[in-house]
Scaffold this active site. Sequence first.
Site, PDB file in Angstrom:
ATOM      1  N   ARG A 290       0.824  -1.214   0.000  1.00 49.02           N
ATOM      2  CA  ARG A 290       0.000   0.000   0.000  1.00 49.02           C
ATOM      3  C   ARG A 290       0.857   1.262   0.000  1.00 49.02           C
ATOM      4  O   ARG A 290       0.559   2.225  -0.699  1.00 49.02           O
ATOM      5  CB  ARG A 290      -0.954  -0.012   1.204  1.00 49.02           C
ATOM      6  N   TYR A 434      -6.123  -0.423  -6.984  1.00 47.33           N
ATOM      7  CA  TYR A 434      -5.517  -1.687  -6.520  1.00 47.33           C
ATOM      8  C   TYR A 434      -4.831  -1.578  -5.143  1.00 47.33           C
ATOM      9  O   TYR A 434      -4.636  -0.502  -4.639  1.00 47.33           O
ATOM     10  CB  TYR A 434      -4.645  -2.354  -7.578  1.00 47.33           C
ATOM     11  N   GLU A 435      -4.559  -2.738  -4.580  1.00 50.07           N
ATOM     12  CA  GLU A 435      -4.086  -2.847  -3.176  1.00 50.07           C
ATOM     13  C   GLU A 435      -5.089  -2.257  -2.191  1.00 50.07           C
ATOM     14  O   GLU A 435      -4.715  -1.612  -1.215  1.00 50.07           O
ATOM     15  CB  GLU A 435      -2.726  -2.168  -2.990  1.00 50.07           C
ATOM     16  N   GLY A 436      -6.353  -2.495  -2.423  1.00 45.93           N
ATOM     17  CA  GLY A 436      -7.384  -1.953  -1.543  1.00 45.93           C
ATOM     18  C   GLY A 436      -7.809  -0.599  -2.076  1.00 45.93           C
ATOM     19  O   GLY A 436      -7.013   0.349  -2.051  1.00 45.93           O
TER      20      GLY A 436
END
Lengths: 589, 261
Positions: A290, A434-436
């Site tokens: 993140r 992406y990545e949450g």
Amino acid sequence: MSYRPPLEDVRFLLGDVLDFDGRVTGLPGQAESTLDAVLDVLAEAGTFCANELAPLNLPGDGAGATLGPDGVSTPAGFREAWRTLVAGGWPGLTCDPEYGGSGLPHTTQVVFEEFLCATNLSFATYLTLRHGAYHALRLHGSAEQRDRLLPLLASGRVAGTMCLTEAHAGTDLGLIRTRADPDEAGGYRVSGTKVFITAGDHDLTENIVHLVLARLPGAPSGTKGISLLIVPKIAADGKRNGVTCTSLEHKMGIRASATCVLTFEDAWGELVGEPHGGMRAMFTMMNAARLSVGIHGLGLADGAYQRAVRYARVRLQGRALGGAARPDLEADPIIVHPDVRRALLRVRSQVEAGRALALWTAIELDVAHRHDDPVVRAAADDLVALMTPILKAGLTELGWEATSTALGVFGGAGYIRETGIEQYVRDARIAPIYEGTNGIQALDLVGRKLPEGAGRLLRRFFHPADAWLERQRGNPTLAEFVDPTTRAIDTLRATTLWLGERGASDREEAGAAATDYLRLFFLTASCYMWARMAAAALDPQATCTPAFREAKLASGRFYIARVLPEAGALAREITAGKASVMGFPEAAF
Amino acid sequence: MKIAVCVKEVPDPTAEKRIDPDTKRLVRSGENTLNRYDRHAIEEAVRLREGAAPGAEIAVVLVAPASASRTVDKALAQGGDRSVHLADDGLSGSDIVATSRALAAVLARDSYDLIVFGQQGSDAECYVMASAVAERLARPCVTQVAALALDGSSLKVKRQVETGYETLEVSLPAVISVSDAINEPRYPSLPAIMGAKRKPHEVLSLADVGLAAGDVGVDGSRTHVSALSKPPTRGDSVKLEDDGTAAEKILAFLVERKVVA
């Protein structure tokens, strides 16, 4: 050179603002990581990115990653660039010396990633995913797994992936269906289909280590029943394992990055850590990832800014409103026009603050990983935990806004592919997802990070900031930065209290405020960085040049005058409450 | 075999060059770095060490302010084994005559078989330092070397000239300057960058090399800048906006001036 690595700014931030030598060089194992040494390393990294990766960016976007009978091929030039990186030892920049890495602090990785993302985000994805796999195995793998796999990952001879998402299980990983059944030899047989797997297959490395979330037989439902497995592309016997890229996604951006559908058919795998302990291990990767994705936004924003400035200096249109600036030319360069300057400064002032925030957090991450004293480590870890969602969302939103604004500076030419700037806009749009997604980051901030330890994480931000501002109070030359920062922090504190009271009893209230609250935090923390940068620039001991100092202060003044006021509007939006959001009849959408 | 590679610290070539109107010297107070042409010289020395001259020792030699230590590290990361750095305040303001005297004095302290220069400095675009140093050391000199092969105690070199290439043989010890076409310098590896600081660094003063203050600097120089002025403009330029006929207009322009028939 189409890209100039912002080394002068990095030196100013690490040396004059953030006390890199004091905070990092004294950490165990970091005696050689002096500011000068780190800057030498970063100068070479920047040269490589500017000379080798930037020229591959636009052609790579045109060619894209392609899927053939033997798997995925990267665009022309990617393999050579990868080989150069591996020959230079760059994949091991921050990996442990015991596994063949150079053991430099994470702060250097953050700067390196900014350069990578500013010049070629697609290429960067192949490198950074491997890094996440390295850290997950380092923390959760067995000694034997670490000894066997980490040297390969550190060298860049082997790449890594994170295989989480399935078609029906994105944000909610508790729904995954991929199975891992024990075989007779103590391994597992993995079957299932994973989607959106970044760098899921390619021709850059001799092997790929897939880290796969799967369910063991009889596993509890939801996220408590998820295990983490290693599934190599090539098995130990040298034969292809049962994992295949069955499709490549056709994407809006990062088209040279292979986004794969991976089908696992009775693929051999081995367990990492305990059965059903997969989510914990995966969060290790995701937290590092993140921060890294936040840097995607920062790099793209600065890359786009540099292009826009170059264009604005040479594009001749119209005359300056106050009279011709260049009467010797048939028109003035558009950089004289107030609206073009506004656009450029909006990007620049946020990029500079964003870089400061990223490096400040990166230094805390190094302290959290390496300091002798567990109390100091825990405090640093708290700040990193708080800042991770703020940086991921704040910087990736900045990437999207900044690239679009930079494109606007080009006028109609910006909308043309060959100009190169529209690729930045398309590439930037994935980073908030992406990545949450950034929505999830906002929920992580208000739902997890704010209440944790009864506000303990928040205090790691507010208390040092308050103390620093208090120390500057009597300094009249700094008042133009310190006073607005003090007011901004007071606004953030008041909004946080409001949210704490309302959100604790009404989760919808917290959910409706989350995204705006995260943005408010990002703007306020950026403002605090601006106050710190201004103080450092005005310090007679500062090593920066007079021209740099002047530009830094002018950029900071723009931020205070023209960006920070958004914070007031955000505070009003948040405290307006959920009524207008949740009161709208669902059927009327 | 002992090889010396002479390198120079120059202002960052991506920054605009400025001349201080008071001192009439190039402003060097901004970011400085290793002269990019010297990377080719180091690379060629490293290739000799990797090929025809195994075990060769490569000394990086420079005349530069004491603050040039990061430039020294860059050169060592590129492949040098040790550095010899003449750093003395008295050197400030040295022209080619004075700098070549200083460099020759440093080089004369050791018995180098081969002294290698880059083709030019990217600051003042000076090409003649190799020749000047060779003259002072009374060594043969070949400039603009585009290819070389070590053959026992001599070098076979291909020299780039305006009309093509000359093939020459030069006996060692000798001085050469290599063209930027001779090789593609490799990127220094991460361990090499980190290891550069651990390599032997020798820092010398003028007294260490047997020179007096008057031998170098402004007093030791034979060139004095009396005035500076901007070059005259090149006359009217023609700028074409491409409305689809620009290529034809350019062709007509070139035909008119008999550049193309």
